[in-house]
Design a protein around this motif. Structure first.
Motif, PDB file in Angstrom:
ATOM      1  N   SER A  86       0.834  -1.206   0.000  1.00 47.82           N
ATOM      2  CA  SER A  86       0.000   0.000   0.000  1.00 47.82           C
ATOM      3  C   SER A  86       0.864   1.249   0.000  1.00 47.82           C
ATOM      4  O   SER A  86       0.489   2.281  -0.564  1.00 47.82           O
ATOM      5  CB  SER A  86      -0.899   0.005   1.238  1.00 47.82           C
ATOM      6  OG  SER A  86      -1.669  -1.175   1.323  1.00 47.82           O
ATOM      7  N   VAL A  87       2.029   1.164   0.654  1.00 48.41           N
ATOM      8  CA  VAL A  87       2.943   2.297   0.762  1.00 48.41           C
ATOM      9  C   VAL A  87       4.332   1.747   1.084  1.00 48.41           C
ATOM     10  O   VAL A  87       4.464   0.697   1.711  1.00 48.41           O
ATOM     11  CB  VAL A  87       2.473   3.294   1.862  1.00 48.41           C
ATOM     12  CG1 VAL A  87       2.400   2.609   3.223  1.00 48.41           C
ATOM     13  CG2 VAL A  87       3.377   4.519   1.931  1.00 48.41           C
ATOM     14  N   LYS A  97       8.415   3.833  -6.969  1.00 46.93           N
ATOM     15  CA  LYS A  97       8.080   4.932  -7.879  1.00 46.93           C
ATOM     16  C   LYS A  97       7.734   4.397  -9.265  1.00 46.93           C
ATOM     17  O   LYS A  97       6.836   4.921  -9.933  1.00 46.93           O
ATOM     18  CB  LYS A  97       9.252   5.920  -7.975  1.00 46.93           C
ATOM     19  CG  LYS A  97       9.468   6.727  -6.717  1.00 46.93           C
ATOM     20  CD  LYS A  97       8.192   7.375  -6.182  1.00 46.93           C
ATOM     21  CE  LYS A  97       7.549   8.340  -7.164  1.00 46.93           C
ATOM     22  NZ  LYS A  97       6.236   8.847  -6.659  1.00 46.93           N
ATOM     23  N   ILE A 157       3.474   3.273  -6.509  1.00 42.83           N
ATOM     24  CA  ILE A 157       3.162   3.036  -5.092  1.00 42.83           C
ATOM     25  C   ILE A 157       3.635   4.235  -4.283  1.00 42.83           C
ATOM     26  O   ILE A 157       4.767   4.698  -4.478  1.00 42.83           O
ATOM     27  CB  ILE A 157       3.854   1.746  -4.588  1.00 42.83           C
ATOM     28  CG1 ILE A 157       3.319   0.533  -5.357  1.00 42.83           C
ATOM     29  CG2 ILE A 157       3.635   1.557  -3.089  1.00 42.83           C
ATOM     30  CD1 ILE A 157       4.098  -0.745  -5.084  1.00 42.83           C
ATOM     31  N   PRO A 158       2.820   4.774  -3.382  1.00 46.56           N
ATOM     32  CA  PRO A 158       3.244   5.927  -2.573  1.00 46.56           C
ATOM     33  C   PRO A 158       4.571   5.655  -1.860  1.00 46.56           C
ATOM     34  O   PRO A 158       4.771   4.585  -1.287  1.00 46.56           O
ATOM     35  CB  PRO A 158       2.103   6.097  -1.575  1.00 46.56           C
ATOM     36  CG  PRO A 158       0.910   5.508  -2.261  1.00 46.56           C
ATOM     37  CD  PRO A 158       1.445   4.350  -3.057  1.00 46.56           C
ATOM     38  N   VAL A 199       7.045   7.223   1.037  1.00 45.04           N
ATOM     39  CA  VAL A 199       7.228   8.153   2.152  1.00 45.04           C
ATOM     40  C   VAL A 199       8.665   8.011   2.649  1.00 45.04           C
ATOM     41  O   VAL A 199       9.106   6.916   2.995  1.00 45.04           O
ATOM     42  CB  VAL A 199       6.239   7.864   3.301  1.00 45.04           C
ATOM     43  CG1 VAL A 199       6.510   8.790   4.486  1.00 45.04           C
ATOM     44  CG2 VAL A 199       4.803   8.026   2.812  1.00 45.04           C
ATOM     45  N   HIS A 256      10.495  13.227  -5.782  1.00 43.19           N
ATOM     46  CA  HIS A 256       9.607  12.175  -6.280  1.00 43.19           C
ATOM     47  C   HIS A 256       8.784  11.528  -5.167  1.00 43.19           C
ATOM     48  O   HIS A 256       7.907  10.709  -5.440  1.00 43.19           O
ATOM     49  CB  HIS A 256      10.429  11.089  -6.984  1.00 43.19           C
ATOM     50  CG  HIS A 256      11.250  11.596  -8.128  1.00 43.19           C
ATOM     51  ND1 HIS A 256      10.690  12.065  -9.296  1.00 43.19           N
ATOM     52  CD2 HIS A 256      12.599  11.719  -8.272  1.00 43.19           C
ATOM     53  CE1 HIS A 256      11.644  12.452 -10.128  1.00 43.19           C
ATOM     54  NE2 HIS A 256      12.809  12.249  -9.527  1.00 43.19           N
ATOM     55  N   THR A 296       6.088  10.907  -2.181  1.00 47.24           N
ATOM     56  CA  THR A 296       4.721  11.312  -1.834  1.00 47.24           C
ATOM     57  C   THR A 296       4.761  12.221  -0.616  1.00 47.24           C
ATOM     58  O   THR A 296       4.007  13.188  -0.513  1.00 47.24           O
ATOM     59  CB  THR A 296       3.857  10.070  -1.524  1.00 47.24           C
ATOM     60  OG1 THR A 296       3.965   9.158  -2.614  1.00 47.24           O
ATOM     61  CG2 THR A 296       2.403  10.464  -1.291  1.00 47.24           C
ATOM     62  N   ALA A 297       5.654  11.915   0.318  1.00 44.37           N
ATOM     63  CA  ALA A 297       5.872  12.742   1.502  1.00 44.37           C
ATOM     64  C   ALA A 297       7.334  12.626   1.912  1.00 44.37           C
ATOM     65  O   ALA A 297       7.922  11.549   1.824  1.00 44.37           O
ATOM     66  CB  ALA A 297       4.960  12.316   2.648  1.00 44.37           C
ATOM     67  N   PHE A 328      -2.699   5.344   3.902  1.00 41.79           N
ATOM     68  CA  PHE A 328      -2.628   5.042   2.463  1.00 41.79           C
ATOM     69  C   PHE A 328      -3.426   3.789   2.104  1.00 41.79           C
ATOM     70  O   PHE A 328      -3.639   2.920   2.934  1.00 41.79           O
ATOM     71  CB  PHE A 328      -1.161   4.858   2.037  1.00 41.79           C
ATOM     72  CG  PHE A 328      -0.385   6.143   2.059  1.00 41.79           C
ATOM     73  CD1 PHE A 328      -0.363   6.983   0.961  1.00 41.79           C
ATOM     74  CD2 PHE A 328       0.304   6.524   3.211  1.00 41.79           C
ATOM     75  CE1 PHE A 328       0.350   8.178   0.979  1.00 41.79           C
ATOM     76  CE2 PHE A 328       1.020   7.723   3.236  1.00 41.79           C
ATOM     77  CZ  PHE A 328       1.044   8.548   2.124  1.00 41.79           C
TER      78      PHE A 328
END
Length: 352
Positions: free
Chosen positions: A109-110, A127, A131-132, A134, A152, A154-155, A352
């Motif tokens: 999921s992340v 990437k 997929i997110p 962090v 690049h 997500t956070a 996420f």
């Protein structure tokens, strides 16, 4: 949901993964969990992907909190010769393909990355698959991989950046519990890390007679390999100092101290700050990107610490610091350091 955690190589990176992992409502621990807001949190599956190099396997090889653990053949690219770089990049490419298969297999999921060479393959794989990603950066000076991936991500989480979605550094709660305002200097602690620091050991022994004459107790983390030598040196000086190498009681030692002289690795810096302990930082001069200097500078610019280069150690200046008002900096540290960093990051990942 499935959270893939990656990165490491060194203890500073791996400690972040451990701290955050312990705050996740893991499926392997319970079928349900309650988060800090009092609502039922969905159990998650935690997967770790690291490297056969570095300390990754030492930290997590037997960790049963992870539903699955993978250690891929990777190594750093920087500080390699031309042929070494080519070989490292080829290893990275193969690991990248393997990481894609693993992310697909576990329906990630992340991906949570703490940097270090062992995170590269999985971070790039995330990437490439949408997929997110962090990222947590431990230092004020960005690591080489995180510098590339920052735009690049997500956070991008950093305690040094205003735009960070979470400013709190993942520190064990016990360090906050030991916090107190320092009013008077009765005990000093020298922290060179569990491996020790020659410069800090030498400085401690040079200052010891003066500190002893002032009635100041000495606590000294000399490093595992140096305990016998340093203890003998104190004995020759006729000084009863508390000397240790590795310890699980660091929070208690920090609580007792009123002033510290220490390296400026991220974990040490934030643990000292959480206990509100005024500190003179002497950064390790060979740290990548000089990150220890920049870590300490972050606090110095807010007048919450002191900073001195190893090749500029000035005993008279240090002795003058011992007469400074410690309470102002101690109070300031209490106000700047946020609590529950690991918990906040864990909750963020479960969104996420």
């Amino acid at each position: 949901m499935s959270i893939v955690m990656t990165g490491g190589g060194t203890g500073g990176h791996l400690a972040i993964i451990k701290a955050v992992k312990e705050q996740l409502p893991l499926r392997s621990i319970s079928t349900s969990s309650v988060n800090t807001h009092g609502t039922l949190a969905e159990p998650v599956e935690a997967i770790y992907i690291g490297s056969t190099q570095g300390q990754d396997k030492q930290w997590f090889g037997e960790d049963e909190d992870f539903s699955a653990k993978y250690f891929m053949k990777t190594r750093g690219v920087v500080n390699q010769g031309k042929m070494g770089k080519i070989k490292s990049l080829w290893m990275l490419f193969k690991a990248f393909l393997q990481a894609r298969k693993l992310l697909k297999k576990h329906k990630a999921s992340v991906v949570f990355s703490v940097g270090g060479f062992s995170s590269a393959a999985t971070a790039f794989a995330a990437k490439s698959m949408g997929i997110p990603l962090v990222i947590h950066e431990q230092n004020a000076a960005l690591g080489s991989l995180n510098s590339v991936l920052k735009k690049h991500a997500t956070a991008f989480i950093s305690s040094y950046l205003e735009e960070s979605p979470i400013k709190a550094y993942p520190i064990k709660e016990i360090f906050f519990e030991k916090a107190r305002i320092r009013e008077k200097l009765e005990t000093i602690i020298f922290l060179g890390g569990s491996q020790g620091a020659v410069a800090i050991n030498s400085l401690a022994l040079e200052l010891a007679p003066i500190l002893h004459d002032r009635g100041i107790k000495i606590i000294h983390q000399a490093g595992e390999r140096n305990i016998e030598t340093v203890n003998e040196a104190y004995k020759q000086l006729g000084i009863d100092a508390e000397v240790f190498g590795f310890t699980t009681q660091l929070a208690e030692y920090m609580e007792e101290a009123d002033f510290a002289i220490a390296r400026a690795g991220a974990s040490t810096l934030w643990e000292l700050s959480a206990t509100a302990l005024p500190t003179l930082f002497i950064p390790y001069p060979y740290a990548a990107s000089d990150h220890q200097y920049h870590n300490a500078k972050f606090l110095v610019e807010q007048q919450l610490a002191w900073l001195m280069r190893e090749n500029e150690i000035d005993k008279d200046y240090i002795l003058a610091l011992l007469d400074e008002d410690l309470s102002k900096r101690s109070q300031g540290l209490m106000e700047i350091v946020e609590k529950q960093g690991a918990q906040k990051i864990a909750e963020y990942l479960t969104q996420f």
